[in-house]
Scaffold this motif. Sequence first.
Motif, PDB file in Angstrom:
ATOM      1  N   ALA A   1      39.930  39.910  23.685  1.00 45.79           N
ATOM      2  CA  ALA A   1      39.646  40.968  24.346  1.00 45.79           C
ATOM      3  C   ALA A   1      38.764  41.117  25.439  1.00 45.79           C
ATOM      4  O   ALA A   1      38.583  42.114  26.167  1.00 45.79           O
TER       5      ALA A   1
ATOM      6  N   LEU B   1      40.346  45.913  22.010  1.00 45.10           N
ATOM      7  CA  LEU B   1      40.064  46.356  23.509  1.00 45.10           C
ATOM      8  C   LEU B   1      39.225  47.715  23.396  1.00 45.10           C
ATOM      9  O   LEU B   1      38.301  47.908  23.861  1.00 45.10           O
TER      10      LEU B   1
ATOM     11  N   ASP C   1      37.798  38.163  30.378  1.00 51.04           N
ATOM     12  CA  ASP C   1      37.901  38.789  31.916  1.00 51.04           C
ATOM     13  C   ASP C   1      38.229  37.665  32.795  1.00 51.04           C
ATOM     14  O   ASP C   1      38.597  38.010  33.858  1.00 51.04           O
TER      15      ASP C   1
ATOM     16  N   PRO D   1      49.978  44.826  27.500  1.00 47.17           N
ATOM     17  CA  PRO D   1      48.900  43.567  27.991  1.00 47.17           C
ATOM     18  C   PRO D   1      49.739  42.307  28.071  1.00 47.17           C
ATOM     19  O   PRO D   1      49.393  41.321  28.924  1.00 47.17           O
TER      20      PRO D   1
ATOM     21  N   HIS E   1      41.805  37.025  32.661  1.00 51.19           N
ATOM     22  CA  HIS E   1      42.548  38.339  32.706  1.00 51.19           C
ATOM     23  C   HIS E   1      41.526  39.493  33.352  1.00 51.19           C
ATOM     24  O   HIS E   1      41.123  40.365  32.545  1.00 51.19           O
TER      25      HIS E   1
ATOM     26  N   ARG F   1      40.048  48.452  29.325  1.00 50.30           N
ATOM     27  CA  ARG F   1      39.064  48.898  28.517  1.00 50.30           C
ATOM     28  C   ARG F   1      38.443  50.012  28.964  1.00 50.30           C
ATOM     29  O   ARG F   1      38.083  51.039  28.090  1.00 50.30           O
TER      30      ARG F   1
ATOM     31  N   LEU G   1      41.436  43.319  32.063  1.00 54.89           N
ATOM     32  CA  LEU G   1      41.392  43.517  31.030  1.00 54.89           C
ATOM     33  C   LEU G   1      40.183  44.822  30.903  1.00 54.89           C
ATOM     34  O   LEU G   1      40.248  45.847  30.306  1.00 54.89           O
TER      35      LEU G   1
END
Length: 250
Positions: free
Chosen positions: A58, A93, A61, A9, A64, A71, A67
């Motif tokens: 985590a 995640l 969103d 990531p 990013h 997940r 993500l």
Amino acid sequence: MPRILVIQPDASDPVGPLGDWLTAAGAELDIRQPPGDELPAGLDDYQALVCLGGGMNAEDDSAHPWLKPVRDLLATATHNGLPTLAICLGAQLLAVATGGRVVQGDKGPEVGAYLVSKKDAAWTDPLFAELPLMPDVLHFHEDEISRLPANAVLLASAPKYVNQAFRLGRCAYGLQFHIETTPEVVQSWAEDEPDMAATAKPGTFETSTLSRLHEDLADTWQPFAARFVQLAGGALKTAAPTPRNTLPLA
């Protein structure tokens, strides 16, 4: 030769020695660093999944958006019984993807060399059974997995933050700590995050201290990585099915 998808990531957290350990044990790695690298639509071409760490939250969103697909892949791997190893952000995640909760830790950052303690369930786990009672780990995080997914098996704990390692199903593993770093990587994190680094014990980021730590990490976690490859290749049996429960098992 098991083919392993490795999701990276964050450019600051490469697969490092863990990648060397996995390939030395016979694995082939397909490393993807989103968003620059496209993630596969599914996992049919892989025998295992590894998800590494990163500096983002985590569920961040908005900043990013990739993500969520990560997940989704972690949830799919867990549902399908694909051997999975998720590290630090990866573990967060994995937890969020399967019904757990991640929040900013109320006890402050956890940074530096630590010991985690194996729980009873770890002694019969195919990956954790041969680890020492209190294996060496490296921490560098401020978020915590505050609630494990239902039917998760807690494998390792620590006084500051309880949920240090867990298993979902028969072969999906989350580690809140790092095993893949080098001294140089950790020192770069300390430079990039001086406020977090300041919470560590004096001398934590000295080269000699980190070199000794990483020798200990290799002694403990290289055999663990080899067992993960055996799990991916079918040479090692997965854990027994987890009894249905509403609380994480210790």
